[in-house]
Design an enzyme around this catalytic site. Structure first.
Site, PDB file in Angstrom:
ATOM      1  N   GLY A   9      11.025 -12.597  -7.187  1.00 37.77           N
ATOM      2  CA  GLY A   9      11.718 -13.568  -6.782  1.00 37.77           C
ATOM      3  C   GLY A   9      13.948 -13.531  -6.181  1.00 37.77           C
ATOM      4  O   GLY A   9      14.494 -13.682  -5.883  1.00 37.77           O
ATOM      5  N   GLN A  10      14.238 -12.048  -6.162  1.00 37.27           N
ATOM      6  CA  GLN A  10      15.659 -11.089  -6.421  1.00 37.27           C
ATOM      7  C   GLN A  10      15.797 -11.602  -4.626  1.00 37.27           C
ATOM      8  O   GLN A  10      14.449 -11.848  -3.566  1.00 37.27           O
ATOM      9  CB  GLN A  10      15.446  -9.758  -6.109  1.00 37.27           C
ATOM     10  CG  GLN A  10      16.890  -9.594  -6.378  1.00 37.27           C
ATOM     11  CD  GLN A  10      16.826  -7.684  -5.771  1.00 37.27           C
ATOM     12  OE1 GLN A  10      16.169  -7.286  -5.877  1.00 37.27           O
ATOM     13  NE2 GLN A  10      18.019  -7.401  -6.128  1.00 37.27           N
ATOM     14  N   SER A  11      16.906 -12.418  -4.198  1.00 37.97           N
ATOM     15  CA  SER A  11      17.182 -12.757  -2.968  1.00 37.97           C
ATOM     16  C   SER A  11      18.451 -12.824  -2.432  1.00 37.97           C
ATOM     17  O   SER A  11      18.418 -12.621  -1.456  1.00 37.97           O
ATOM     18  CB  SER A  11      17.121 -14.349  -3.032  1.00 37.97           C
ATOM     19  OG  SER A  11      18.211 -14.899  -3.965  1.00 37.97           O
ATOM     20  N   HIS A  39      22.204  -7.767  -9.981  1.00 44.13           N
ATOM     21  CA  HIS A  39      23.243  -8.667 -11.199  1.00 44.13           C
ATOM     22  C   HIS A  39      21.754  -9.215 -12.058  1.00 44.13           C
ATOM     23  O   HIS A  39      20.802 -10.054 -11.973  1.00 44.13           O
ATOM     24  CB  HIS A  39      23.332 -10.099 -10.011  1.00 44.13           C
ATOM     25  CG  HIS A  39      22.013 -10.937  -9.392  1.00 44.13           C
ATOM     26  ND1 HIS A  39      21.650 -10.434  -8.250  1.00 44.13           N
ATOM     27  CD2 HIS A  39      21.343 -11.732  -9.303  1.00 44.13           C
ATOM     28  CE1 HIS A  39      20.339 -10.676  -7.820  1.00 44.13           C
ATOM     29  NE2 HIS A  39      20.130 -12.058  -8.528  1.00 44.13           N
ATOM     30  N   LEU A  40      22.908 -10.253 -13.435  1.00 52.94           N
ATOM     31  CA  LEU A  40      22.075 -10.780 -14.291  1.00 52.94           C
ATOM     32  C   LEU A  40      22.324 -11.835 -14.445  1.00 52.94           C
ATOM     33  O   LEU A  40      23.363 -12.449 -14.147  1.00 52.94           O
ATOM     34  CB  LEU A  40      22.023 -10.262 -15.930  1.00 52.94           C
ATOM     35  CG  LEU A  40      22.195  -8.878 -15.987  1.00 52.94           C
ATOM     36  CD1 LEU A  40      22.936  -7.870 -17.173  1.00 52.94           C
ATOM     37  CD2 LEU A  40      21.425  -7.938 -15.812  1.00 52.94           C
ATOM     38  N   HIS A  41      21.020 -13.076 -14.549  1.00 56.88           N
ATOM     39  CA  HIS A  41      21.372 -13.971 -14.617  1.00 56.88           C
ATOM     40  C   HIS A  41      21.285 -14.596 -16.918  1.00 56.88           C
ATOM     41  O   HIS A  41      20.427 -14.181 -16.885  1.00 56.88           O
ATOM     42  CB  HIS A  41      20.521 -14.937 -14.440  1.00 56.88           C
ATOM     43  CG  HIS A  41      19.964 -14.990 -12.420  1.00 56.88           C
ATOM     44  ND1 HIS A  41      20.188 -16.405 -12.040  1.00 56.88           N
ATOM     45  CD2 HIS A  41      19.092 -14.287 -12.175  1.00 56.88           C
ATOM     46  CE1 HIS A  41      19.406 -15.683 -10.774  1.00 56.88           C
ATOM     47  NE2 HIS A  41      19.230 -14.162 -10.774  1.00 56.88           N
ATOM     48  N   ASN A  77      16.125 -10.666 -11.831  1.00 48.84           N
ATOM     49  CA  ASN A  77      14.709 -10.430 -11.266  1.00 48.84           C
ATOM     50  C   ASN A  77      15.273  -9.188 -10.570  1.00 48.84           C
ATOM     51  O   ASN A  77      16.324  -8.817  -9.227  1.00 48.84           O
ATOM     52  CB  ASN A  77      15.495 -11.648  -9.501  1.00 48.84           C
ATOM     53  CG  ASN A  77      14.775 -12.710 -10.632  1.00 48.84           C
ATOM     54  OD1 ASN A  77      14.006 -13.055 -11.476  1.00 48.84           O
ATOM     55  ND2 ASN A  77      15.168 -14.105 -10.218  1.00 48.84           N
TER      56      ASN A  77
HETATM   57  P1  AMP Z   1      17.893 -13.513  -7.479  1.00 50.17           P
HETATM   58  O1  AMP Z   1      16.823 -14.883  -7.355  1.00 50.17           O
HETATM   59  O2  AMP Z   1      17.669 -13.111  -8.580  1.00 50.17           O
HETATM   60  O3  AMP Z   1      18.025 -12.922  -6.355  1.00 50.17           O
HETATM   61  O4  AMP Z   1      19.801 -14.550  -7.379  1.00 50.17           O
HETATM   62  C1  AMP Z   1      20.459 -14.170  -6.982  1.00 50.17           C
HETATM   63  C2  AMP Z   1      21.158 -15.607  -6.977  1.00 50.17           C
HETATM   64  O5  AMP Z   1      22.629 -16.013  -6.204  1.00 50.17           O
HETATM   65  C3  AMP Z   1      20.678 -17.540  -6.774  1.00 50.17           C
HETATM   66  O6  AMP Z   1      20.684 -18.594  -8.538  1.00 50.17           O
HETATM   67  C4  AMP Z   1      21.617 -18.076  -6.013  1.00 50.17           C
HETATM   68  O7  AMP Z   1      22.048 -19.098  -5.946  1.00 50.17           O
HETATM   69  C5  AMP Z   1      22.817 -17.388  -6.181  1.00 50.17           C
HETATM   70  N1  AMP Z   1      24.433 -17.060  -5.224  1.00 50.17           N
HETATM   71  C6  AMP Z   1      23.628 -16.563  -3.648  1.00 50.17           C
HETATM   72  N2  AMP Z   1      25.028 -17.094  -3.217  1.00 50.17           N
HETATM   73  C7  AMP Z   1      26.104 -17.463  -4.177  1.00 50.17           C
HETATM   74  C8  AMP Z   1      27.389 -17.440  -3.829  1.00 50.17           C
HETATM   75  N3  AMP Z   1      27.980 -17.208  -2.651  1.00 50.17           N
HETATM   76  N4  AMP Z   1      27.964 -18.242  -4.821  1.00 50.17           N
HETATM   77  C9  AMP Z   1      27.523 -18.170  -6.105  1.00 50.17           C
HETATM   78  N5  AMP Z   1      25.628 -17.952  -6.094  1.00 50.17           N
HETATM   79  C10 AMP Z   1      24.968 -17.267  -5.331  1.00 50.17           C
END
Ligand code: AMP
Length: 114
Positions: A93-95, A100-102, A87
């Protein structure tokens, strides 16, 4: 970056279930899994997103993808199929603004994504 959650995971200041680590990359379970297998593969160096990369990051980006494939084999999601997602930016949807790669697998996924 001190305030970045994923930098703090790299430094060990925030706990995570690490599945892989080398000099440049770590992988750990997502804290809010969206599938039976949901792993995040990240560079240790702070990069905001794919949009923060350049030619000199090519080897690192290749390594991230190779680690995704390794995780998928180890977690047994190759036969069913899996998805690797990056993302990039808010509307995608990047938060967390550390690249990072899911790696998602263990259930069927729809296309196009929501
Ligand atoms: P995105 O929305 O693509 O930026 O994905 C961020 C991801 O990071 C989300 O799926 C969250 O559940 C995950 N995330 C956030 N904080 C942590 C954490 N401390 N440990 C593991 N996963 C996390």
């Amino acid at each position: 970056m001190a305030e970045c959650i994923f930098c703090q995971i790299v430094e060990g200041a925030i706990p995570a279930k690490k599945l892989y680590e080398d000099d440049h990359v770590i992988a750990f379970d997502d804290m809010n899994p969206q599938a039976r297998v949901h792993v995040l593969v990240i560079p240790k160096r702070h990069l905001v997103s794919l949009d923060d990369t350049q030619d000199s990051d090519s080897v690192l980006l290749g390594k991230l993808m190779v680690v995704c494939a390794k995780i998928a084999r180890e977690r047994g999601i190759v036969d069913g199929g899996y998805r690797v997602v990056a993302n990039t930016g808010r509307e995608a949807g990047q938060s967390v603004f550390h690249l990072h790669l899911h790696v998602l697998g263990g259930r069927p996924f729809a296309w196009p994504p929501g």
